[in-house]
Design a protein around this motif. Structure first.
Motif, PDB file in Angstrom:
ATOM      1  N   ILE A   7       0.845  -1.193   0.000  1.00 31.32           N
ATOM      2  CA  ILE A   7       0.000   0.000   0.000  1.00 31.32           C
ATOM      3  C   ILE A   7       0.880   1.244   0.000  1.00 31.32           C
ATOM      4  N   GLU A   9       0.595   5.745  -0.150  1.00 30.61           N
ATOM      5  CA  GLU A   9      -0.303   6.889   0.018  1.00 30.61           C
ATOM      6  C   GLU A   9       0.357   8.161  -0.485  1.00 30.61           C
ATOM      7  N   ALA A  43       0.678   7.995  -5.454  1.00 33.93           N
ATOM      8  CA  ALA A  43       0.404   6.954  -4.461  1.00 33.93           C
ATOM      9  C   ALA A  43       0.887   5.593  -4.952  1.00 33.93           C
ATOM     10  N   CYS A  47       3.796   3.300  -3.388  1.00 30.87           N
ATOM     11  CA  CYS A  47       3.496   1.911  -3.032  1.00 30.87           C
ATOM     12  C   CYS A  47       4.680   0.992  -3.324  1.00 30.87           C
ATOM     13  N   THR A  78      -6.410  12.777   0.290  1.00 30.53           N
ATOM     14  CA  THR A  78      -5.494  11.659   0.512  1.00 30.53           C
ATOM     15  C   THR A  78      -5.824  10.556  -0.473  1.00 30.53           C
ATOM     16  N   THR A  80      -4.904   6.510  -1.671  1.00 33.57           N
ATOM     17  CA  THR A  80      -4.322   5.221  -1.304  1.00 33.57           C
ATOM     18  C   THR A  80      -4.288   4.327  -2.537  1.00 33.57           C
ATOM     19  N   ARG A  82      -3.267   0.373  -3.769  1.00 34.73           N
ATOM     20  CA  ARG A  82      -2.971  -0.989  -3.295  1.00 34.73           C
ATOM     21  C   ARG A  82      -2.583  -1.830  -4.499  1.00 34.73           C
TER      22      ARG A  82
END
Length: 127
Positions: A7, A9, A43, A47, A78, A80, A82
């Motif tokens: 992950i 961010e 992001a 990651c 924000t 994120t 993955r």
């Protein structure tokens, strides 16, 4: 080493400089879709940062996103990312962007692992 479920961010505060009006992607002073896309790519890069071999980087190859809610100047956004799939040098991410009130965008993003020097040389050869 890369593995599924990593992950990353990134975050930014909406300013007049990253609004749709400033980036010419609209007339309003709300977080611009191109700015959200850049945050999503950041992001994804975060990651995999530190998980690639020396001399490697990644380049974005595909985005499939929706921008579903506006964010006003002053609000923090924000994102994120993955990592959900690895196929040799091809990477797939699920991405979600949120402001202080909830989800503002989501989608998928593909990146491809490249050799930094070879890729830069290929780009420079177009001059």
């Amino acid at each position: 080493m890369l593995n599924i479920e990593l992950i990353g961010e990134s975050e930014v505060v909406v300013t007049k400089d990253n609004t749709a009006k400033a980036l010419k992607s609209g007339e309003l002073e709300v977080f611009a879709t191109p700015a959200m896309i850049a945050l999503m790519e950041e992001a994804a890069c975060n990651c995999i940062a530190g998980h690639l071999e020396n001399g490697q980087s990644s380049v974005g190859t595909k985005l499939d996103i929706v921008h579903i809610s506006p964010s006003p100047v002053g609000m923090k956004v924000t994102c994120t990312a993955r990592l959900v799939a690895i196929d040799n040098r091809s990477l797939e991410f699920e991405i979600e962007a949120r402001d202080e009130k909830g989800v503002i965008g989501k989608g998928s993003h593909s990146r491809f692992i490249v050799d930094k020097v070879k890729f830069q040389n290929k780009a420079d050869s177009k001059k």
